[in-house]
Motif scaffolding. Structure first.
Motif, short mmCIF file in Angstrom:
data_model
loop_
_atom_site.label_atom_id
_atom_site.label_comp_id
_atom_site.label_asym_id
_atom_site.label_seq_id
_atom_site.Cartn_x
_atom_site.Cartn_y
_atom_site.Cartn_z
N ILE A 286 0.87 -1.17 0.00
CA ILE A 286 0.00 0.00 0.00
C ILE A 286 0.91 1.22 0.00
CG2 ILE A 286 -1.77 1.28 1.28
CD1 ILE A 286 -2.53 -1.43 2.59
N GLN A 287 0.80 2.07 -1.01
CA GLN A 287 1.68 3.24 -1.10
C GLN A 287 1.08 4.45 -0.38
OE1 GLN A 287 1.84 3.05 -5.47
NE2 GLN A 287 4.05 2.88 -5.28
N VAL A 288 -0.25 4.53 -0.45
CA VAL A 288 -0.94 5.69 0.13
C VAL A 288 -2.16 5.19 0.89
CG1 VAL A 288 -2.19 7.82 -0.39
CG2 VAL A 288 -0.23 7.16 -1.81
N VAL A 289 -2.30 5.65 2.13
CA VAL A 289 -3.50 5.31 2.87
C VAL A 289 -4.25 6.60 3.20
CG1 VAL A 289 -2.39 5.32 5.15
CG2 VAL A 289 -4.45 3.95 4.78
N ILE A 290 -5.56 6.54 3.02
CA ILE A 290 -6.38 7.72 3.31
C ILE A 290 -7.07 7.50 4.66
CG2 ILE A 290 -8.28 9.17 2.51
CD1 ILE A 290 -7.80 7.88 -0.32
N ARG A 313 -9.75 8.88 -7.53
CA ARG A 313 -8.86 9.68 -8.38
C ARG A 313 -7.45 9.08 -8.41
NH1 ARG A 313 -9.58 15.66 -6.14
NH2 ARG A 313 -7.57 15.91 -7.19
N LEU A 314 -7.05 8.51 -7.28
CA LEU A 314 -5.67 7.99 -7.21
C LEU A 314 -5.55 6.54 -7.67
CD1 LEU A 314 -4.52 9.52 -3.81
CD2 LEU A 314 -3.89 10.26 -6.11
N ASN A 315 -6.68 5.85 -7.68
CA ASN A 315 -6.69 4.46 -8.10
C ASN A 315 -6.11 4.30 -9.50
OD1 ASN A 315 -7.26 1.96 -7.06
ND2 ASN A 315 -9.41 2.47 -6.69
N GLY A 316 -5.23 3.33 -9.68
CA GLY A 316 -4.62 3.16 -10.99
C GLY A 316 -3.33 3.95 -11.11
N LEU A 317 -3.27 5.05 -10.36
CA LEU A 317 -2.07 5.89 -10.37
C LEU A 317 -1.08 5.39 -9.33
CD1 LEU A 317 -1.48 8.48 -12.01
CD2 LEU A 317 -2.26 9.81 -10.04
N VAL A 318 -1.61 5.06 -8.15
CA VAL A 318 -0.79 4.51 -7.07
C VAL A 318 -1.62 3.44 -6.35
CG1 VAL A 318 0.54 6.62 -6.69
CG2 VAL A 318 -1.58 6.27 -5.43
N ARG A 319 -0.92 2.65 -5.52
CA ARG A 319 -1.65 1.63 -4.73
C ARG A 319 -2.20 2.32 -3.47
NH1 ARG A 319 2.89 -0.89 -6.84
NH2 ARG A 319 4.17 -0.51 -4.99
N VAL A 320 -3.51 2.54 -3.47
CA VAL A 320 -4.13 3.37 -2.44
C VAL A 320 -5.21 2.60 -1.70
CG1 VAL A 320 -5.73 4.34 -4.16
CG2 VAL A 320 -5.30 5.58 -2.00
N LEU A 379 -3.58 16.63 -6.09
CA LEU A 379 -3.30 15.26 -5.65
C LEU A 379 -2.59 14.42 -6.71
CD1 LEU A 379 -6.50 14.27 -3.67
CD2 LEU A 379 -4.15 14.13 -2.85
N GLU A 380 -3.15 14.40 -7.91
CA GLU A 380 -2.62 13.52 -8.95
C GLU A 380 -1.18 13.85 -9.32
OE1 GLU A 380 -5.64 14.79 -9.03
OE2 GLU A 380 -7.10 13.36 -9.84
N THR A 381 -0.80 15.10 -9.19
CA THR A 381 0.58 15.45 -9.53
C THR A 381 1.50 15.31 -8.33
OG1 THR A 381 0.02 17.78 -9.12
CG2 THR A 381 0.01 17.02 -11.41
N GLN A 382 1.01 15.69 -7.16
CA GLN A 382 1.90 15.71 -5.98
C GLN A 382 2.18 14.33 -5.40
OE1 GLN A 382 2.89 18.54 -3.68
NE2 GLN A 382 1.56 20.22 -4.29
N ILE A 383 1.18 13.46 -5.41
CA ILE A 383 1.36 12.15 -4.75
C ILE A 383 2.47 11.32 -5.41
CG2 ILE A 383 0.24 9.94 -4.27
CD1 ILE A 383 -0.72 11.86 -2.30
N PRO A 384 2.43 11.11 -6.72
CA PRO A 384 3.51 10.32 -7.34
C PRO A 384 4.89 10.95 -7.11
CG PRO A 384 1.68 10.56 -8.86
CD PRO A 384 1.40 11.48 -7.71
N THR A 385 4.95 12.26 -7.16
CA THR A 385 6.22 12.94 -6.92
C THR A 385 6.70 12.71 -5.49
OG1 THR A 385 5.41 14.67 -8.38
CG2 THR A 385 7.39 15.17 -7.11
N LEU A 386 5.76 12.80 -4.56
CA LEU A 386 6.13 12.61 -3.16
C LEU A 386 6.63 11.18 -2.93
CD1 LEU A 386 6.33 13.73 -0.31
CD2 LEU A 386 3.94 13.08 0.05
#
Length: 477
Positions: A286-290, A313-320, A379-386
RNA sequence: CGGGGCAUAGCGCAGUUUGGUAGCGCGCACGGUUCGGGUCCGUGAGGUCUGCGGUUCAAAUCCGCAUGCCCCGACCA
């Protein structure tokens, strides 16, 4: 500090055992020395497996599967091999209610049965190189076991290749060593020292063994992957021959190489801290937990709705994953997910929704300093960068730790002192007996003779003889 | 396999010295309360005390044997 977990400084080995179980990576099994890999731990292994598998495929390897049982006589065909493995073999003597004519060995590794098959499959130089990998379980009857680091049964991949020339096989051995190094650094964020094993430490049956050595947070060494040049040892033992372009019969040259579930232990002991696991984003299940936050019932549905939108929104982009449990408080969840090593946490509450913000928290920077408020739109730009930032940061942290615990020394007195802190690099021209003496005196072993050498010559730290190579010593797992 | 330690509720432990009807914390279930860094209160469920044998009116407790686990040494991805 966390009172649910023994601190690393108090007792590192206890910390390890506790966190592996508390973070749901693994559990003890009813059979001595064996473990159950739980879903969270297995997902981490799947991430390791997938990344390695992709690299194997990219370098021309294909997967196959060879049987678990090996005739006892196969192992006896290579004398160093059987000598090395016989103390740790599990042997099946009965099947179908009666005693077997020939005992079957549960594979400790598959060189022999694969050698047997390669002898059948390889006829011509046109059949070479043969580049096969298998994902399998193996069994080695170990005296002392530890979750992931040394279990009686473990999962791994073992690559077995056959080549027409010595040069090609040696190149393959080093290509895989590079591949392992690249994986360790870029996916697991573990800095490793790649090098050659000494004669006493090399694989039973190998001409040369290469290793990637990692430093754990207690300063001890962990062999995290090995690649062996087997010369013609197994080719001769199993009669693997081919006809070359000139119609001459020749033995093939073989290699073998492996990375095991021990890598999970390496990740845990390289990055973990007193709050629990710290997983590298590229491998984290799990990369990101809400974590949604609400006070009153009417806030609850509003917050959950936004949290679900964020998840989509984050699904598919990161494992959330969204933690919508109602029976535990947000503060409890923060600690829980930190213990499980999730790299990034999104906190979302009524205050944030009113301002269209979300709070991001980094696992590698605990507390307030790791928190940033960002506009929800980003979110979509900052999360992968982070995530990439965290990946780089924990690698840097591990590298700094390794470098500050690796000392270069000239004298044996310095050598002994430096071992108390971590690894030692020194000029080396000693023998197998000298290595054994050092082990007796210091408990340290020659971890590897690094591929990257400074060049020049020096004086052997132990024998005082002229030396052309430097070696790394350390206390090992 | 050598040396040391442990085995009592799902987990962590007390009780064993000095034998007398099984206890605490956490967790779990239910109700309420709380929720921006491990809330609080109440009620409740849960144990052939690792196994076998012995001593005794009576054994978690004493004795013997067995088994398992942990730590330290020799082997290992």
């Amino acid at each position: 500090m966390a009172d649910f977990l023994t601190s690393q400084t108090e007792d590192f080995s206890r910390w390890y055992t506790e966190i592996v179980q508390k973070a749901d990576l693994a559990d003890y099994s009813p059979v001595r020395g064996c473990m159950v890999i739980k879903p969270y731990g297995y997902t981490l292994w799947e991430r390791i497996r997938d990344e390695l598998d992709q690299r194997f495929k990219e370098t021309g390897h294909v997967n196959a599967y060879f049987p678990l049982f090996i005739p006892m006589s196969f192992l006896e065909k290579e004398s160093d091999h059987i000598e090395g493995f016989s103390p740790e073999l599990a042997v099946v003597t009965h099947g179908g209610g009666s005693e077997l004519e020939e005992p079957l060995v549960v594979r400790p590794t598959s060189e022999t049965i694969i050698g047997h098959m390669y002898a059948k499959w390889i006829q011509s130089y046109r059949d070479l190189p043969l580049l096969i990998n298998q994902w399998a379980n193996v069994v080695r009857w170990e005296m002392r076991t530890r979750l992931f680091l040394r279990t009686t049964e473990f999962l791994w991949q073992e690559g077995h290749t056959a080549h027409a020339t010595k040069k090609e096989a040696e190149e393959e051995t080093l290509r895989i060593l590079d591949l392992y190094t690249d994986f360790a650094m870029n996916e697991a964020a573990i800095p490793v020292l790649a090098g050659r094993k000494s004669d006493s430490e090399k694989f039973a049956g190998a001409v040369d063994s290469y290793t990637i050595e990692a430093m754990m947070k207690d300063g001890r060494a962990l062999q995290a992957g090995t690649s062996h040049f087997l010369g013609r040892n197994f080719a001769e033992a199993f009669d693997i021959q081919f006809l070359d372009e000139n119609n001459a019969r020749q033995y093939v040259w073989t290699t073998s190489w492996g990375i095991s579930t021990r890598m999970v232990g390496a990740v845990v002991m390289t990055h973990g801290d007193d709050q629990g696991l710290v997983l590298p984003p590229r491998l984290a299940p799990i990369q990101v937990v809400i974590v949604p936050i609400w006070r009153k019932d009417e806030e609850r549905s509003a917050v959950l709705e936004v949290a679900q939108q964020i998840q989509q929104r984050l699904n598919g982009l990161v494992r959330v994953e969204l933690d919508s449990r109602e029976e535990v408080s947000p503060g409890w969840k923060f600690n829980d997910w930190e213990m499980r090593g999730v790299p990034v946490r999104i906190e979302i509450g009524p205050r944030d929704i009113a301002k269209q913000n979300v709070m991001l928290a980094r696992r590698d920077m605990p507390g307030r300093e790791g928190k940033t408020l960002i506009p929800m739109a980003e979110l979509e730009t900052q999360i992968p960068t982070l995530l990439e930032t965290v990946q780089a940061a924990i690698y840097k942290k591990a590298l700094d730790f390794r470098d500050s615990h690796l000392q270069e020394v000239d004298t044996y007195a310095e050598f002994r002192e430096a071992l108390e802190i971590g690894f030692v690099r020194a000029w080396w021209a000693g023998s197998t007996e000298d290595e054994a003496a050092i082990k007796d005196e210091t408990k340290a072993t020659l971890r590897c003779i690094p591929v990257d050498q400074p060049g020049g010559t020096g004086t052997c730290v132990y024998t005082g003889k002229p030396a052309t190579e430097m070696a790394i010593f350390g206390k090992a797992y």
